[in-house]
Design a protein around this motif. Structure first.
Motif, PDB file in Angstrom:
ATOM      1  N   ALA A   1       0.856  -1.187   0.000  1.00  0.00           N
ATOM      2  CA  ALA A   1       0.000   0.000   0.000  1.00  0.00           C
ATOM      3  C   ALA A   1       0.890   1.233   0.000  1.00  0.00           C
ATOM      4  N   LYS A   2       0.596   2.166  -0.915  1.00  0.00           N
ATOM      5  CA  LYS A   2       1.399   3.382  -1.045  1.00  0.00           C
ATOM      6  C   LYS A   2       0.491   4.590  -1.236  1.00  0.00           C
ATOM      7  N   LEU A   3       0.976   5.732  -0.782  1.00  0.00           N
ATOM      8  CA  LEU A   3       0.337   7.022  -1.036  1.00  0.00           C
ATOM      9  C   LEU A   3       1.383   7.977  -1.593  1.00  0.00           C
ATOM     10  N   PHE A   4       0.989   8.768  -2.590  1.00  0.00           N
ATOM     11  CA  PHE A   4       1.847   9.861  -3.020  1.00  0.00           C
ATOM     12  C   PHE A   4       1.464  11.047  -2.158  1.00  0.00           C
ATOM     13  N   VAL A   5       2.397  11.472  -1.307  1.00  0.00           N
ATOM     14  CA  VAL A   5       2.133  12.508  -0.323  1.00  0.00           C
ATOM     15  C   VAL A   5       2.769  13.815  -0.777  1.00  0.00           C
ATOM     16  N   THR A   6       1.966  14.843  -0.795  1.00  0.00           N
ATOM     17  CA  THR A   6       2.440  16.197  -1.039  1.00  0.00           C
ATOM     18  C   THR A   6       1.642  17.089  -0.099  1.00  0.00           C
ATOM     19  N   ASP A   7       1.657  18.364  -0.342  1.00  0.00           N
ATOM     20  CA  ASP A   7       0.831  19.257   0.474  1.00  0.00           C
ATOM     21  C   ASP A   7       0.067  20.197  -0.451  1.00  0.00           C
ATOM     22  N   TYR A   8      -1.015  20.759   0.070  1.00  0.00           N
ATOM     23  CA  TYR A   8      -1.880  21.600  -0.756  1.00  0.00           C
ATOM     24  C   TYR A   8      -1.146  22.823  -1.300  1.00  0.00           C
ATOM     25  N   ALA A   9      -0.288  23.453  -0.499  1.00  0.00           N
ATOM     26  CA  ALA A   9       0.433  24.640  -0.971  1.00  0.00           C
ATOM     27  C   ALA A   9       1.329  24.294  -2.153  1.00  0.00           C
ATOM     28  N   SER A  10       2.088  23.200  -2.039  1.00  0.00           N
ATOM     29  CA  SER A  10       2.955  22.781  -3.149  1.00  0.00           C
ATOM     30  C   SER A  10       2.128  22.424  -4.373  1.00  0.00           C
ATOM     31  N   TYR A  11       1.029  21.763  -4.149  1.00  0.00           N
ATOM     32  CA  TYR A  11       0.147  21.385  -5.257  1.00  0.00           C
ATOM     33  C   TYR A  11      -0.381  22.634  -5.962  1.00  0.00           C
TER      34      TYR A  11
ATOM     35  N   ASP B   1      -2.220  10.362  -5.182  1.00  0.00           N
ATOM     36  CA  ASP B   1      -2.286   9.073  -5.871  1.00  0.00           C
ATOM     37  C   ASP B   1      -2.132   7.966  -4.829  1.00  0.00           C
ATOM     38  N   PHE B   2      -2.498   6.756  -5.226  1.00  0.00           N
ATOM     39  CA  PHE B   2      -2.409   5.632  -4.294  1.00  0.00           C
ATOM     40  C   PHE B   2      -2.241   4.342  -5.075  1.00  0.00           C
ATOM     41  N   GLU B   3      -1.760   3.324  -4.372  1.00  0.00           N
ATOM     42  CA  GLU B   3      -1.621   1.963  -4.913  1.00  0.00           C
ATOM     43  C   GLU B   3      -1.801   0.966  -3.775  1.00  0.00           C
ATOM     44  N   GLY B   4      -2.249  -0.232  -4.110  1.00  0.00           N
ATOM     45  CA  GLY B   4      -2.212  -1.336  -3.165  1.00  0.00           C
ATOM     46  C   GLY B   4      -3.351  -1.422  -2.173  1.00  0.00           C
ATOM     47  N   PHE B   5      -4.406  -0.647  -2.372  1.00  0.00           N
ATOM     48  CA  PHE B   5      -5.605  -0.766  -1.544  1.00  0.00           C
ATOM     49  C   PHE B   5      -6.795  -0.287  -2.365  1.00  0.00           C
ATOM     50  N   PRO B   6      -8.006  -0.660  -1.972  1.00  0.00           N
ATOM     51  CA  PRO B   6      -9.192  -0.319  -2.770  1.00  0.00           C
ATOM     52  C   PRO B   6      -9.442   1.187  -2.852  1.00  0.00           C
ATOM     53  N   ASP B   7      -9.937   1.609  -4.005  1.00  0.00           N
ATOM     54  CA  ASP B   7     -10.204   3.037  -4.186  1.00  0.00           C
ATOM     55  C   ASP B   7     -11.304   3.549  -3.258  1.00  0.00           C
ATOM     56  N   SER B   8     -12.121   2.658  -2.728  1.00  0.00           N
ATOM     57  CA  SER B   8     -13.163   3.076  -1.787  1.00  0.00           C
ATOM     58  C   SER B   8     -12.562   3.603  -0.480  1.00  0.00           C
ATOM     59  N   LEU B   9     -11.296   3.299  -0.211  1.00  0.00           N
ATOM     60  CA  LEU B   9     -10.631   3.772   1.000  1.00  0.00           C
ATOM     61  C   LEU B   9      -9.816   5.044   0.764  1.00  0.00           C
ATOM     62  N   TYR B  10      -9.737   5.480  -0.489  1.00  0.00           N
ATOM     63  CA  TYR B  10      -8.870   6.603  -0.849  1.00  0.00           C
ATOM     64  C   TYR B  10      -9.619   7.927  -0.909  1.00  0.00           C
ATOM     65  N   SER B  11      -8.934   8.967  -0.468  1.00  0.00           N
ATOM     66  CA  SER B  11      -9.383  10.342  -0.633  1.00  0.00           C
ATOM     67  C   SER B  11      -8.138  11.214  -0.646  1.00  0.00           C
ATOM     68  N   GLU B  12      -8.175  12.329  -1.339  1.00  0.00           N
ATOM     69  CA  GLU B  12      -6.974  13.171  -1.382  1.00  0.00           C
ATOM     70  C   GLU B  12      -6.710  13.882  -0.064  1.00  0.00           C
ATOM     71  N   SER B  13      -7.713  13.936   0.781  1.00  0.00           N
ATOM     72  CA  SER B  13      -7.561  14.571   2.089  1.00  0.00           C
ATOM     73  C   SER B  13      -8.189  13.650   3.130  1.00  0.00           C
ATOM     74  N   MET B  14      -7.354  12.850   3.784  1.00  0.00           N
ATOM     75  CA  MET B  14      -7.871  11.851   4.720  1.00  0.00           C
ATOM     76  C   MET B  14      -7.538  12.216   6.163  1.00  0.00           C
ATOM     77  N   SER B  15      -8.527  12.013   7.013  1.00  0.00           N
ATOM     78  CA  SER B  15      -8.324  12.191   8.448  1.00  0.00           C
ATOM     79  C   SER B  15      -7.543  10.985   8.983  1.00  0.00           C
ATOM     80  N   GLU B  16      -7.120  11.080  10.219  1.00  0.00           N
ATOM     81  CA  GLU B  16      -6.398   9.964  10.826  1.00  0.00           C
ATOM     82  C   GLU B  16      -7.275   8.710  10.879  1.00  0.00           C
ATOM     83  N   SER B  17      -8.561   8.876  11.167  1.00  0.00           N
ATOM     84  CA  SER B  17      -9.445   7.702  11.227  1.00  0.00           C
ATOM     85  C   SER B  17      -9.642   7.087   9.838  1.00  0.00           C
ATOM     86  N   GLU B  18      -9.653   7.911   8.796  1.00  0.00           N
ATOM     87  CA  GLU B  18      -9.742   7.366   7.436  1.00  0.00           C
ATOM     88  C   GLU B  18      -8.454   6.643   7.053  1.00  0.00           C
TER      89      GLU B  18
END
Length: 181
Positions: free
Chosen positions: A5-15, A61-78
């Motif tokens: 499972a992977k996430l491409f991590v950036t921040d909103y300002a850089s984006y 972006d993400f890999e290795g887990f279902p798209d139903s679990l993905y969001s570009e802005s996830m809380s700790e519980s998500e």
């Protein structure tokens, strides 16, 4: 086969400045025990290594887990749901394990979409002493006698399955497994 499972991590300002690839990077979630440890790592990285003090994480972006679990802005519980998914090791379960979990889910949810092995035991359980009912359920259904699995359609007719995974609502099953882990 390990599914990382992977996430491409950036921040909103850089984006927003078009620099997400300058500061963003892939992070393997399997390297962390939970969402809290992951959040601590990325906050430290972006504050200390990149020098961003007002870091607001964005996952583009993400890999290795279902798209139903993905969001570009996830809380700790998500994020924690993704870590529970990793713990489930769902992708490495064989078809029979997934069918067993699906049937457990169906039983608890009172869902009649259980999947059975297409063998004599199935007919003994559901049609013992009722050959005409078995014949009707097969003739009005969709049965290929060489399939390995069978279930009932919404009308009580039989439908055989060569691949049981196609009959499983994996998003619903995974959500249920995560909630009950």
């Amino acid at each position: 086969m390990e599914n990382t499972a992977k996430l491409f991590v950036t921040d909103y300002a850089s984006y927003n400045e078009g620099k997400q690839f300058e500061f963003g990077y892939w992070v393997e979630l399997n390297d962390f025990n939970d969402a809290e440890e992951f959040n601590t790592y990325i906050t430290t990285h972006f504050n200390n290594v990149v020098g961003l003090q007002d870091f607001e994480p964005m996952y583009t972006d993400f890999e290795g887990f279902p798209d139903s679990l993905y969001s570009e802005s996830m809380s700790e519980s998500e994020l924690e749901k993704i870590f529970k998914y990793i713990e489930l090791d769902y992708e490495n379960k064989d078809d029979s394990e997934k069918v067993s979990l699906w049937n457990e889910y169906c039983s608890e949810q009172r869902n009649e979409d259980e999947i059975h092995n297409f063998d004599d035991d199935f007919f003994d359980i559901f049609f013992e002493g009722k050959p005409m009912e078995a014949a009707k359920a097969a003739s009005f259904g969709d049965v290929n006698w060489s399939d390995d699995y069978i279930s009932f359609d919404g009308y009580g007719n039989l439908k055989s399955l060569s691949n049981p995974i196609h009959a499983i609502d994996e998003n619903a099953l995974i959500e249920w497994l995560i909630e009950n882990l």
